[in-house]
Write an enzyme that holds these catalytic residues in place. Structure first.
Site: not given
Length: 307
Positions: A173, A186
């Protein structure tokens, strides 16, 4: 001394050649590899990017092994592929469990064959501020977003190395390139996925397995539902990504053996700024572009699951 000087000259020559090759590739489309009959293992194939990649690989003639914790969604992906007379298999797996991953890996080797393209796509997100994240949720995030990459690679990479043929794809990501408020667990798990990919790539180079490729995928927020409610301050400049368009770019990168796939291209400037500017300046830039507030209205999926 003479040997060191010669080595340095060769080093500079390689850098010059590689830079020139990169510039040329901006203008000359790279040849895409044939993935017919390749066995493609995709985690989180029941929805989102995983489902779309499964459909794309199947359309190219690959044998797709779909893996998801959601049995019904995963089987729906497989049924859609089979309805087009293409090849796919469904395996239900909790990607936070090493034992579960190793269990289905043995089943796949026995009933399907050796995986040649491994795509670690499954991911979860809590979307909470640091002190609001339950301890167990942090452990779960790392188990799915990071540790699963280790277990799947340990299960399937040996056969790729033995044949000097394969591809390991890590779906990370943009949050694995820079910290974002409200995503401490995350971001950390995705930073780890980035580090895993880079280290694995170096080990493969050192061992001379040049035909076992790795690809790191770092997209911005994608409109799959996983980040429902997250906002971009300047959507005209840095829009929430469309899943189909994003998969187009990911597939193109995988099929041309790109080592790093960052979507959109603007995020590449992030790495330049981060490496060159003082940290306080980078924080100022991040705040201006909304990295401190993009998760303020985050909702996520009603039922959190691997995607």
């Amino acid at each position: 001394m003479a040997n060191l000087l010669l080595e340095f000259v060769v080093f500079l020559a390689f850098l010059t050649f590689q830079s020139f090759k990169t510039i040329v590739m901006w203008f000359v489309p790279a040849k895409k590899k044939d993935v017919r009959d390749e066995i493609v293992f995709i985690t989180g194939a029941g929805s989102g990017l995983g489902r779309l990649m499964a459909l794309r690989f199947a359309s190219l003639g690959s044998i797709v092994v779909c893996v998801d914790i959601n049995k019904q969604a995963n089987e729906a992906t497989v049924d859609e592929i089979k309805s087009k007379d293409q090849k796919a298999f469904s395996f239900t797996c909790d990607c936070s469990s090493k034992d579960d991953i190793y269990r289905i890996a043995n089943d796949i080797k026995t009933n399907v064959g050796d995986v040649t393209i491994l795509i670690n796509n499954a991911g979860i997100v809590s979307g909470k501020k640091f002190f609001e994240i339950p301890d167990e949720k942090i452990k779960k995030t790392f188990a799915v977003n990071t540790m699963a990459h280790f277990w799947t690679a340990k299960a399937f990479l040996p056969s790729m190395i033995a044949k000097n043929h394969g591809h390991v794809v890590s779906i990370a990501s943009s949050a694995g390139l820079a910290g974002i408020a409200g995503l401490s667990d995350y971001c950390s798990s995705k930073f780890a996925a980035v580090g895993f990919n880079e280290s694995l790539q170096m080990e493969l180079v050192v061992t001379g397995k040049t035909s076992v490729h790795t690809s790191l995928v770092c997209p911005y927020i994608i409109n799959t539902g996983m980040f429902e409610g997250a906002k971009s301050r300047f959507p005209w400049l840095l829009p929430i990504l469309d899943p189909e368009t994003t998969v187009d770019k990911i597939m193109d990168g995988i099929l041309t053996n790109q080592s790093v796939i960052i979507i959109p291209w603007l995020l590449k400037l992030l790495l330049v700024f981060k490496s060159m500017l003082p940290q306080e300046s980078f924080i100022t830039i991040s705040e201006f572009f909304g990295a401190s507030s993009c998760m303020d209205e985050f909702k996520g999926r009603e039922i959190k699951k691997e995607n």
